[in-house]
Each structure stands twice: as C-alpha cells, then as structure tokens.
Design a protein around this motif. Structure first.
Motif, PDB file in Angstrom:
ATOM      1  N   UNK A   1       0.831  -1.207   0.000  1.00 29.65           N
ATOM      2  CA  UNK A   1       0.000   0.000   0.000  1.00 29.65           C
ATOM      3  C   UNK A   1       0.865   1.255   0.000  1.00 29.65           C
ATOM      4  N   UNK A   2       1.930   1.233   0.805  1.00 31.36           N
ATOM      5  CA  UNK A   2       2.832   2.387   0.863  1.00 31.36           C
ATOM      6  C   UNK A   2       3.491   2.640  -0.494  1.00 31.36           C
ATOM      7  N   UNK A   3       3.904   1.585  -1.163  1.00 31.67           N
ATOM      8  CA  UNK A   3       4.518   1.736  -2.489  1.00 31.67           C
ATOM      9  C   UNK A   3       3.523   2.279  -3.507  1.00 31.67           C
ATOM     10  N   UNK A   4       2.298   1.774  -3.478  1.00 25.47           N
ATOM     11  CA  UNK A   4       1.271   2.247  -4.414  1.00 25.47           C
ATOM     12  C   UNK A   4       0.990   3.729  -4.191  1.00 25.47           C
ATOM     13  N   UNK A   5       0.832   4.130  -2.936  1.00 28.07           N
ATOM     14  CA  UNK A   5       0.572   5.537  -2.616  1.00 28.07           C
ATOM     15  C   UNK A   5       1.758   6.410  -3.037  1.00 28.07           C
ATOM     16  N   UNK A   6       2.983   5.940  -2.752  1.00 26.59           N
ATOM     17  CA  UNK A   6       4.180   6.696  -3.142  1.00 26.59           C
ATOM     18  C   UNK A   6       4.246   6.861  -4.653  1.00 26.59           C
TER      19      UNK A   6
END
Length: 381
Positions: free
Chosen positions: A258-263
């Motif tokens: 999720x963090x990678x997608x948001x970034x």
C-alpha cells in the motif's frame, strides 16, 4: 540453457503467481475479450479494457504483467542462493566467499546472455533481416539484464546499501529524465519523441526501434527496471528470513504494498506513471501491486495450504520461458487446436465460436505443459 529434471523444493506460491502472470499472455487476455464481446457485462467490458497497454501515461493491468514477472524473478533469487548461503554458514548473500560469488556471477551472466539471445530470437533473429531491420531490444533481454544487475547488487552489498542503490536508481533516473536536455526538445520532455530515454535509444540502440523513435525496452529505461528486480529481491529475503510468523509477514507485505502504491501515485504528479519509460513512479506503483499479488498468493497457498486450484498456473509457471517462446511464434498452437477441435467449434452457435476457439488453444497449451510437467521436463535458463 537445458532441459532438466527438477529436484529442488520450490515456493509454490511463486510458481503459481508466475503462472497466473503468464496466463494472460498465452491466451487469458483473448479469453476476457471474447467473454466481454459475448456477454456485454459491464465488469467483463471493464476487464477487457484492462487487457490493453496504456498508450502512454497511466497504467492498466496488462501493463503490470511484464514488471510482475521481473519482480517474481527477483523474489526467486534469494531462494536459489539459499543452499549456497547455508553451506557457507553465512546469513546474507553479500557475505559469501569470493570464490562462491564468482561462480554465481558466472552462472547469472550466462543466464542473462541466453535471455538476451532468446529475446532476439523472438524478435525474428533467424529471419536474417537487414541489420537496420533487426530489433535487438526485447522483453526477455530486459528481464535478463535487469535481473543480472539486481543480483549483482544483492551479492556485493548489505541490505542497507541495497536500499540505497534502490533509492539512488529511482531518484537518479527521475533527475536525468527531467533535467538533461534533449536536442530539439529541451529538458523534462516526457513525450515519446522528446524524452531522454527515446533520444538515447535513437543515439545508441542498434538496429530497429519498436516504435521508430522509441523502444519500450530501450537502454536508459532498463536502469529503473533493475529497481523492480531489487523490490523482488527484498521481498524474497524478507519471506525467506522468517523473521515473523507467516501470517504476520503477509500483513507487513500488504502494508508495504500500500505504501509503495501511494508513493507511486504521489510521484505520478511530478514524474508520470509510464510503462514505456519505466518511470520511477511506475516502479513504485506496479511494485506495490506486485508485492500485493505475491502476499495474497503466499497467504492462500503457502500459509493456509489451499493449493489444488493452482495446478493450471503451476503448469505454466514451472515452464514460463518455454511457453512464452512457444506462444510468441515458435509453435502454432492455434493450428493444432483447429486440427483437434475445429469441427466441434463449428457445430456451436456462431456467437460462441471465438470463445471456443480461444478455449481450445488454451487447452492445447495446458495439455503440452502437463506432458512436460508429468515427465519433470523444465526449461532451465
């Protein structure tokens, strides 16, 4: 490259995910298109739209297939090195003795060169076209090169320094693409004609480019593809380390995904998500989805033990390079399917004909893969 009998244990979820990924290339996309045409259901129409590459900026499911395969290759690397690590009584690959590293690098270099060669074969190397009509860049070539250099970093640097490499690659590529001027277009032009990546291909890449002025598997955009491979390696190291119980590891992977997608979405505002340029935002966004796919497959298959449904994907995933070469023109599965099932297809109502044709081709492909699987014959590169 050789055909061999596999004896080493494998991570089932990894093979299944690889098979799931390749399924869309060997016929899954056409199956969705046919179902959308036949039913007209909104969900099928939406899925059908996802089975096309984005023209330029943006991302569809089909854009994720290539980087997902590279991510999976990265995940598999720590597992392939696990026996050498255990025998050398070390905890990490970079701590291996130099003599062992040299052997690994020699094997990895050989694999890279074979994949580059096979990629050129898929592009029609043996058609013996004129030099200027031969395309040297390829999907398999990029997988081989990016996987090799990601492995090189993994073998020679600590995890902390591997993360530094990952960040430097993404930020360095972003700065290069936005700050270095291209003759006639200036700096920061991210169009097909004016990007630094396309200019580099026109300047340095021999032979024919895929899109005349640009190649989606070009030279400069292979650099951030190394970061995609590294994401896979980080995942493989994390899962293999068994620092946390499996279910908790899945939670951490999903949070990281999720963090990678948001970034990636945030960076998209400055450096658009673009598969053809393999932008840094694309690496993060698709890397997040790749990690999420792996975490879900790992949870269902290796943690809960629900494996039976994966068998068709295992057939594909354990011989992924072989089936890729076959469907890219080396074997006419469509002719075989027509010979075996053409008569039955013609008996069906016309509106079902296209769907049944595709299903018959997939059945022939899976039958061939089943024969190889049953006889433990796998293409090793």
């Amino acid at each position: 490259m050789d055909l061999h009998v596999s004896k080493s244990p494998r991570l089932v979820s990894l093979d299944a995910l690889r098979g799931f990924d390749m399924f869309w290339i060997i016929g899954g996309e056409h199956l969705i298109h046919a179902l959308a045409e036949l039913t007209g259901w909104p969900v099928m129409v939406w899925l059908s739209a996802q089975m096309h590459h984005t023209v330029w900026n943006g991302c569809t499911f089909y854009d994720m297939i290539f980087p997902l395969f590279l991510f999976i290759s990265g995940v598999s690397l720590p597992y392939s090195l696990s026996k050498k690590i255990e025998l050398s009584s070390v905890d990490y690959a970079y701590q291996l003795p130099k003599v062992v590293k040299r052997k690994i690098l020699k094997t990895n270099l050989r694999r890279m060169l074979i994949l580059v060669f096979l990629g050129m074969v898929v592009n029609g190397l043996f058609k013996f076209n004129a030099y200027e009509n031969t395309r040297f860049a390829s999907v398999l070539g990029r997988i081989g090169i990016a996987w090799f250099f990601a492995g090189l970093i993994h073998l020679h640097f600590s995890l902390r320094n591997q993360l530094v490499w990952f960040v430097v690659i993404l930020i360095g590529y972003w700065l290069a693409m936005t700050l270095i001027p291209v003759p006639g277009f200036g700096a920061g032009n991210l169009t097909m004609e004016g990007s630094l990546e396309s200019y580099t291909d026109r300047l340095l890449l021999p032979g024919r480019l895929h899109s005349k002025v640009h190649d989606p598997e070009g030279i400069l955009s292979t650099i951030p593809a190394v970061a995609t491979g590294l994401l896979g390696i980080f995942t493989g190291v994390f899962v293999r380390s068994k620092t946390f119980e499996p279910q908790k590891s899945v939670y951490f992977m999903l949070i990281a995904a999720l963090a990678l997608i948001v970034a990636g979405l945030v960076w998209d505002g400055f450096f658009p998500i673009n598969k053809r340029l393999w932008t840094s935002s694309f690496v993060l966004f698709v890397g997040g989805w790749s990690l999420a796919f792996f975490a879900i497959f790992y949870l269902i298959i290796d943690v809960t033990g629900w494996k039976r449904w994966t068998f068709p994907f295992l057939l594909i995933g354990t011989n992924s390079i072989l089936i890729y070469l076959a469907v890219e023109g080396m074997i006419g599965f469509d002719h075989t399917a027509q010979f075996l099932f053409g008569g039955l297809v013609r008996l069906a109502p016309d509106r079902f004909e296209e769907l049944l044709k595709i299903m018959s081709i997939i059945l022939v492909e899976l039958s061939a893969l089943y024969f190889l699987y049953k006889n433990k014959i796998f293409l090793k590169v």
